[in-house]
Design an enzyme around this catalytic site. Structure first.
Site, PDB file in Angstrom:
ATOM      1  N   MET A   1       0.859  -1.193   0.000  1.00 15.93           N
ATOM      2  CA  MET A   1       0.000   0.000   0.000  1.00 15.93           C
ATOM      3  C   MET A   1       0.889   1.234   0.000  1.00 15.93           C
ATOM      4  O   MET A   1       1.868   1.286   0.743  1.00 15.93           O
ATOM      5  CB  MET A   1      -0.873   0.011   1.252  1.00 15.93           C
ATOM      6  CG  MET A   1      -1.613   1.341   1.480  1.00 15.93           C
ATOM      7  SD  MET A   1      -2.748   1.306   2.879  1.00 15.93           S
ATOM      8  CE  MET A   1      -1.618   1.209   4.238  1.00 15.93           C
ATOM      9  N   ASN A   2       0.555   2.251  -0.805  1.00 14.38           N
ATOM     10  CA  ASN A   2       1.199   3.556  -0.638  1.00 14.38           C
ATOM     11  C   ASN A   2       0.156   4.641  -0.399  1.00 14.38           C
ATOM     12  O   ASN A   2      -0.609   4.515   0.563  1.00 14.38           O
ATOM     13  CB  ASN A   2       2.277   3.861  -1.685  1.00 14.38           C
ATOM     14  CG  ASN A   2       1.887   3.809  -3.135  1.00 14.38           C
ATOM     15  OD1 ASN A   2       1.520   2.772  -3.645  1.00 14.38           O
ATOM     16  ND2 ASN A   2       1.991   4.913  -3.838  1.00 14.38           N
ATOM     17  N   ASP A   3       0.106   5.679  -1.197  1.00 15.53           N
ATOM     18  CA  ASP A   3      -0.636   6.904  -0.859  1.00 15.53           C
ATOM     19  C   ASP A   3      -2.094   6.685  -0.428  1.00 15.53           C
ATOM     20  O   ASP A   3      -2.814   5.910  -1.054  1.00 15.53           O
ATOM     21  CB  ASP A   3      -0.703   7.846  -2.068  1.00 15.53           C
ATOM     22  CG  ASP A   3       0.623   8.005  -2.768  1.00 15.53           C
ATOM     23  OD1 ASP A   3       1.625   7.461  -2.309  1.00 15.53           O
ATOM     24  OD2 ASP A   3       0.627   8.685  -3.823  1.00 15.53           O
TER      25      ASP A   3
ATOM     26  N   GLN B   1      -3.530   3.546  -2.702  1.00 15.88           N
ATOM     27  CA  GLN B   1      -2.739   2.930  -3.760  1.00 15.88           C
ATOM     28  C   GLN B   1      -2.396   1.516  -3.309  1.00 15.88           C
ATOM     29  O   GLN B   1      -1.719   1.322  -2.291  1.00 15.88           O
ATOM     30  CB  GLN B   1      -1.460   3.740  -4.004  1.00 15.88           C
ATOM     31  CG  GLN B   1      -1.726   5.100  -4.621  1.00 15.88           C
ATOM     32  CD  GLN B   1      -2.013   5.004  -6.103  1.00 15.88           C
ATOM     33  OE1 GLN B   1      -1.111   4.847  -6.919  1.00 15.88           O
ATOM     34  NE2 GLN B   1      -3.286   5.086  -6.476  1.00 15.88           N
TER      35      GLN B   1
ATOM     36  N   TRP C   1       5.826  -2.157  -4.772  1.00 17.46           N
ATOM     37  CA  TRP C   1       5.060  -1.261  -5.647  1.00 17.46           C
ATOM     38  C   TRP C   1       5.047  -1.797  -7.074  1.00 17.46           C
ATOM     39  O   TRP C   1       6.011  -2.407  -7.527  1.00 17.46           O
ATOM     40  CB  TRP C   1       5.687   0.137  -5.623  1.00 17.46           C
ATOM     41  CG  TRP C   1       4.891   1.144  -6.395  1.00 17.46           C
ATOM     42  CD1 TRP C   1       3.768   1.781  -5.976  1.00 17.46           C
ATOM     43  CD2 TRP C   1       5.148   1.595  -7.722  1.00 17.46           C
ATOM     44  NE1 TRP C   1       3.301   2.613  -6.960  1.00 17.46           N
ATOM     45  CE2 TRP C   1       4.126   2.516  -8.051  1.00 17.46           C
ATOM     46  CE3 TRP C   1       6.125   1.311  -8.685  1.00 17.46           C
ATOM     47  CZ2 TRP C   1       4.068   3.155  -9.283  1.00 17.46           C
ATOM     48  CZ3 TRP C   1       6.057   1.950  -9.914  1.00 17.46           C
ATOM     49  CH2 TRP C   1       5.033   2.871 -10.195  1.00 17.46           C
TER      50      TRP C   1
ATOM     51  N   TRP D   1      -3.320   5.761 -10.609  1.00 13.91           N
ATOM     52  CA  TRP D   1      -2.484   6.427  -9.624  1.00 13.91           C
ATOM     53  C   TRP D   1      -3.306   7.385  -8.775  1.00 13.91           C
ATOM     54  O   TRP D   1      -4.511   7.455  -8.896  1.00 13.91           O
ATOM     55  CB  TRP D   1      -1.299   7.119 -10.321  1.00 13.91           C
ATOM     56  CG  TRP D   1      -0.262   6.131 -10.829  1.00 13.91           C
ATOM     57  CD1 TRP D   1      -0.440   4.800 -11.061  1.00 13.91           C
ATOM     58  CD2 TRP D   1       1.107   6.425 -11.141  1.00 13.91           C
ATOM     59  NE1 TRP D   1       0.736   4.244 -11.496  1.00 13.91           N
ATOM     60  CE2 TRP D   1       1.695   5.207 -11.561  1.00 13.91           C
ATOM     61  CE3 TRP D   1       1.875   7.587 -11.126  1.00 13.91           C
ATOM     62  CZ2 TRP D   1       3.040   5.143 -11.949  1.00 13.91           C
ATOM     63  CZ3 TRP D   1       3.212   7.524 -11.504  1.00 13.91           C
ATOM     64  CH2 TRP D   1       3.792   6.307 -11.912  1.00 13.91           C
ATOM     65  N   SER D   2      -2.591   8.168  -7.960  1.00 14.41           N
ATOM     66  CA  SER D   2      -3.262   8.920  -6.901  1.00 14.41           C
ATOM     67  C   SER D   2      -4.234   9.991  -7.384  1.00 14.41           C
ATOM     68  O   SER D   2      -4.120  10.507  -8.506  1.00 14.41           O
ATOM     69  CB  SER D   2      -2.225   9.556  -5.988  1.00 14.41           C
ATOM     70  OG  SER D   2      -1.695   8.549  -5.166  1.00 14.41           O
TER      71      SER D   2
ATOM     72  N   ARG E   1       0.728  14.647 -12.460  1.00 12.92           N
ATOM     73  CA  ARG E   1      -0.113  13.699 -11.714  1.00 12.92           C
ATOM     74  C   ARG E   1      -0.659  14.245 -10.394  1.00 12.92           C
ATOM     75  O   ARG E   1      -0.261  15.291  -9.924  1.00 12.92           O
ATOM     76  CB  ARG E   1       0.670  12.408 -11.446  1.00 12.92           C
ATOM     77  CG  ARG E   1       1.972  12.571 -10.682  1.00 12.92           C
ATOM     78  CD  ARG E   1       2.620  11.182 -10.546  1.00 12.92           C
ATOM     79  NE  ARG E   1       3.882  11.227  -9.867  1.00 12.92           N
ATOM     80  CZ  ARG E   1       5.077  11.411 -10.456  1.00 12.92           C
ATOM     81  NH1 ARG E   1       5.152  11.592 -11.769  1.00 12.92           N
ATOM     82  NH2 ARG E   1       6.181  11.417  -9.737  1.00 12.92           N
ATOM     83  N   ASP E   2      -1.558  13.447  -9.824  1.00 10.30           N
ATOM     84  CA  ASP E   2      -2.102  13.596  -8.470  1.00 10.30           C
ATOM     85  C   ASP E   2      -3.023  14.807  -8.307  1.00 10.30           C
ATOM     86  O   ASP E   2      -2.753  15.718  -7.508  1.00 10.30           O
ATOM     87  CB  ASP E   2      -0.967  13.646  -7.435  1.00 10.30           C
ATOM     88  CG  ASP E   2       0.014  12.489  -7.583  1.00 10.30           C
ATOM     89  OD1 ASP E   2      -0.379  11.458  -8.151  1.00 10.30           O
ATOM     90  OD2 ASP E   2       1.179  12.621  -7.146  1.00 10.30           O
TER      91      ASP E   2
HETATM   92  C1  FRU Z   1       3.520   9.222  -4.542  1.00 11.18           C
HETATM   93  C2  FRU Z   1       3.244   8.653  -5.924  1.00 11.18           C
HETATM   94  C3  FRU Z   1       2.283   9.544  -6.696  1.00 11.18           C
HETATM   95  C4  FRU Z   1       1.670   8.595  -7.680  1.00 11.18           C
HETATM   96  C5  FRU Z   1       1.558   7.332  -6.871  1.00 11.18           C
HETATM   97  C6  FRU Z   1       1.736   6.072  -7.662  1.00 11.18           C
HETATM   98  O1  FRU Z   1       3.940   8.240  -3.644  1.00 11.18           O
HETATM   99  O2  FRU Z   1       4.444   8.473  -6.641  1.00 11.18           O
HETATM  100  O3  FRU Z   1       2.894  10.658  -7.313  1.00 11.18           O
HETATM  101  O4  FRU Z   1       0.438   9.027  -8.156  1.00 11.18           O
HETATM  102  O5  FRU Z   1       2.561   7.406  -5.865  1.00 11.18           O
HETATM  103  O6  FRU Z   1       1.494   4.934  -6.882  1.00 11.18           O
END
Ligand code: FRU
Length: 550
Positions: free
Chosen positions: A20-22, A38, A46, A82-83, A148-149
Site C-alpha cells: 500500500m502507498n498513498d 494505492q 510497488w 495512480w493517486s 499527476r495527483d
Molecule cells: C507518490 C506517488 C504519486 C503517484 C503514486 C503512484 O507516492 O508516486 O505521485 O500518483 O505514488 O502509486
C-alpha cells in the site's frame, strides 16, 4: 498477536496483505468514512499497474475492507490507476479525479463517478467514456512523466471549478498546474500555475486547503467569502521524500497562491512530519466540522523482508489539522476517536526524573499504547550553548548517544524497549541556548525520534529523525504524545507543533516483551508534571472474516 507477524499493527490502517502507498480520496459520504489507497493486489512491492484499494468506516478507527474501487481497464488508465482526490459536488455527489497511466505510458487525469449514489458504501465506480479529461502535450510543454495527483477541486467566485495537478519542468522548477471547468468534465489549463518554486523538483500529491484563523474547526475546501481564513499548500517532494507545507493567501481574482514566507528547501523547512511520512492528503469532515489528515508511512525494512512478511505500508493514525493561533504553523493531533480504544490507564503526577534516571511505566501493554507526558525543565540556564554549525536537527538527533552529554536532556520516552535495553526506540527532547548579537538568550527545543537501537536486526534503516519545536521552555511546559503500535511510533511534540513518525522492527521487544520507560540522560533533573499511559485495544482493521477482501 500472530507470532509470525510481530510487525502488524493493532490500530494503524493497513490492508490484509500486499503493498500500500498513498492515501487517496478520503471523504465522508452519508455518514460513512471512505479511504481509498494505492494498492498492489499482486504483491508486497510497488507496481506501476496499481489499483484503488477501498475501505469504509463509521468512526475512522474500525475499517471494513471493500473490493478495490477501480483498476486499470480503459486506454486512459490501462497501465495504472495512480493517486487522486474526491470532490463533493454541490448536489452532494462525490466525484473522483485520479491519474491514469495511459496506453502510451503517459500520465493523464481521469474521472470516476459512483454507479449508485444511494449506496453509502459507494462500492461501484464507473469511468465515463470522456476520459482522459486532461492530457500533457507538446503545446502545453508538460512532461508526460511529470503530470499527476489531482487535488480536491474547489469553486471560484465565478462559479467555475478549479483543480491543481503536480508537475515540474526540466529545470527542476516544481509547480502546481491549474485547470478550470464549468461542468467538472471539460477542463482547460490556465496559462499560469497556481504556484511554483524553482529548484525543488517534481511536486507529487499536492494538497491545497483553507484553514480558519479563529479556531481549530475545519473549513470546507470550496468555502469562500470569509476573511478569516488562510490557505495551506502542501507538496510531496520526490527528491527528499518529505511532505512540506507553506501557509499563505490565495488571490481569487488572479488564481495565485502567495506563501507568507518563501519556501526554503532545507532541513528546517516546515513539514507535516519529520519522520517516515509521505504523500499525505486531507479532507473536510462535514460531520464533525474538522479537517483530517492521512499520510502514508512506508517501511524502513529491505524489500526482501517486506516480501517475506507479505505486506508493506501503513497509514498514519488520522490526525486533526488546524492553524496555530500565531498563524505561522499547523497543529496536528490524533483524532479524538482514538479514545474509544483506550483500556487500562496508568497515571503519574509530579514525579522528578533525576539526572541519569530511567523509570519504567508499568501496567500498560507497551507494544500497543497511547502515552501523554508533560515535562517541565528546571534550571534552564544550565542548557548547553548550541554549536552554531548544528543547523540540521536530524543530524543532532543522530549523534551517538553514548557521546551525548548535555545540560538539559536528552529526556523523554524509551518505547518498544526490551527488558535489558538491548533494544529501544527513544523519543526525547534536548534543550539548547543561543545568544544573539544583543546578548539575549534564546532557548531551543530539539525533538528527536531515534531508531538507532530499535532492533538487533541491522538491515533496517535506523537513521534518526529530528525537528526544532517552537516553544519557549523557560516559560512553557513541554508536551509529548506518542502512539506506539508494534512497528510504528508516532510522536507529537509541543501540542502537535512537530510530528515525527518512525518504523521499527524489534526482535526482542515484541508483544508482551515490550516495555515503556521515561528517562533523563541530562545532568539536570526534569519534572514530569503528569504522565498518562493507556493500553490500546485492537481496532478492526480490514478483517477479512467480517467482509471478504478481493
Ligand atoms: C507518490 C506517488 C504519486 C503517484 C503514486 C503512484 O507516492 O508516486 O505521485 O500518483 O505514488 O502509486
Amino acid at each position: 498477536q500472530d507470532l509470525d507477524q510481530p510487525y502488524r499493527t493493532g490500530y494503524h490502517f493497513q490492508p490484509p496483505r500486499n503493498w500500500m502507498n498513498d492515501p487517496n480520496g478520503p471523504m465522508i459520504y452519508k455518514g460513512i468514512y471512505h479511504l481509498f489507497y494505492q494498492y498492489n493486489p499482486y504483491g508486497a512491492v510497488w507496481d506501476v499497474r496499481i489499483v484503488w484499494g477501498h475501505s469504509t468506516s463509521v468512526d475512522l478507527v474500525n475499517w471494513t475492507p471493500q473490493p478495490p474501487a477501480f483498476s486499470p481497464s480503459q486506454p486512459s488508465d490501462i497501465n495504472g490507476c495512480w493517486s487522486g482526490s474526491v470532490t463533493i459536488l454541490p448536489d452532494g455527489k462525490p466525484v473522483i479525479l485520479y491519474t491514469g497511466i495511459d496506453e502510451n505510458k503517459s500520465q493523464v487525469q481521469n474521472v470516476a463517478v459512483p454507479v449508485n449514489v444511494s449506496d453509502p458504501y459507494l462500492l461501484e465506480w464507473s469511468k465515463p467514456p470522456l476520459n482522459p479529461l486532461m492530457t500533457p502535450n507538446a503545446v502545453n510543454g508538460i512532461d508526460p512523466d511529470r503530470f499527476r495527483d489531482p487535488t480536491t477541486a474547489w469553486l471560484g467566485l465565478d462559479g467555475e471549478w478549479r483543480v491543481i495537478v503536480g508537475s515540474s519542468t526540466d529545470e527542476r522548477r516544481g509547480l502546481v498546474l491549474l485547470y478550470k471547468s464549468r461542468d467538472f468534465f471539460n477542463w482547460t489549463q490556465s496559462t499560469t500555475p497556481l504556484h511554483y518554486e524553482d529548484l525543488t523538483g517534481m511536486w507529487e500529491c499536492p494538497d491545497f486547503f483553507p484553514v480558519s484563523t479563529t479556531g481549530s474547526d475545519g473549513v470546507e475546501t470550496s468555502s469562500f467569502g470569509q476573511d478569516e481564513v488562510k490557505y495551506v499548500l502542501k507538496v510531496s517532494l520526490i527528491e527528499t521524500l518529505h511532505d512540506y507545507y507553506t501557509i499563505g493567501s490565495y488571490d481569487r481574482e488572479k488564481d495565485l497562491y502567495v506563501p507568507d514566507l518563501g519556501f526554503v528547501q532545507d532541513e528546517t523547512a516546515p513539514r507535516l512530519d519529520y519522520g517516515k511520512y509521505y504523500a499525505s492528503k486531507t479532507f473536510y469532515d462535514d460531520d464533525k466540522k474538522r479537517r483530517i489528515l492521512w499520510g502514508w508511512v512506508n517501511e524502513s525494512s529491505p524489500a526482501k523482508d517486506d516480501i517475506k512478511k507479505g505486506w508493506a505500508g501503513l497509514q498514519s493514525f488520522p490526525r486533526k489539522i488546524w492553524l496555530d493561533e500565531s498563524g505561522k504553523e499547523l497543529l496536528q493531533w490524533p483524532i479524538e476517536e482514538i479514545e474509544t480504544l483506550r483500556g487500562k490507564q496508568v497515571n503519574w503526577h509530579n514525579k522528578v526524573l533525576e539526572a541519569g534516571s530511567t523509570l519504567q511505566v508499568h501496567g500498560v501493554t507497551a507494544a500497543q499504547a497511547d502515552v501523554e507526558v508533560l515535562f517541565k525543565v528546571n534550571e534552564i540556564e544550565k542548557a548547553d550553548v548550541i554549536d552554531p554549525s548544528w543547523t540540521d536537527p536530524q543530524k543532532i538527533c543522530g549523534q551517538d548517544e553514548s557521546s551525548v552529554k548535555s545540560g538539559i536532556g536528552p529526556f523523554g520516552l524509551k518505547v518498544l524497549a526490551s527488558k535489558d535495553m538491548e533494544e529501544y526506540t527513544s523519543v526525547y527532547f534536548r534543550i539548547f541556548k543561543s545568544n544573539d548579537t544583543n546578548k539575549n538568550t534564546k532557548y531551543l527545543v530539539l525533538m528527536c525520534s531515534n531508531q538507532n537501537r530499535s532492533s538487533l536486526n541491522d538491515e533496517n534503516d535506523k537513521s534518526a529523525f529530528g525537528a526544532f519545536v517552537a516553544i519557549d521552555p523557560s516559560h512553557q511546559t513541554i508536551s509529548l504524545r506518542t502512539l506506539i503500535d508494534h512497528s510504528i511510533v508516532e510522536s507529537y511534540g509541543g501540542g502537535g507543533r512537530k510530528c515525527i513518525t518512525s518504523r521499527v522492527y524489534p526482535k526482542l521487544a515484541i508483544g508482551e516483551n515490550a516495555n515503556l520507560f521515561a528517562f533523563n540522560k541530562g545532568t539536570q533533573s526534569v519534572d514530569v508534571l503528569s504522565l498518562s499511559a493507556w493500553s490500546l485495544k485492537s481496532a478492526q482493521i480490514n478483517d477479512e472474516s467480517i467482509s471478504p477482501f478481493i
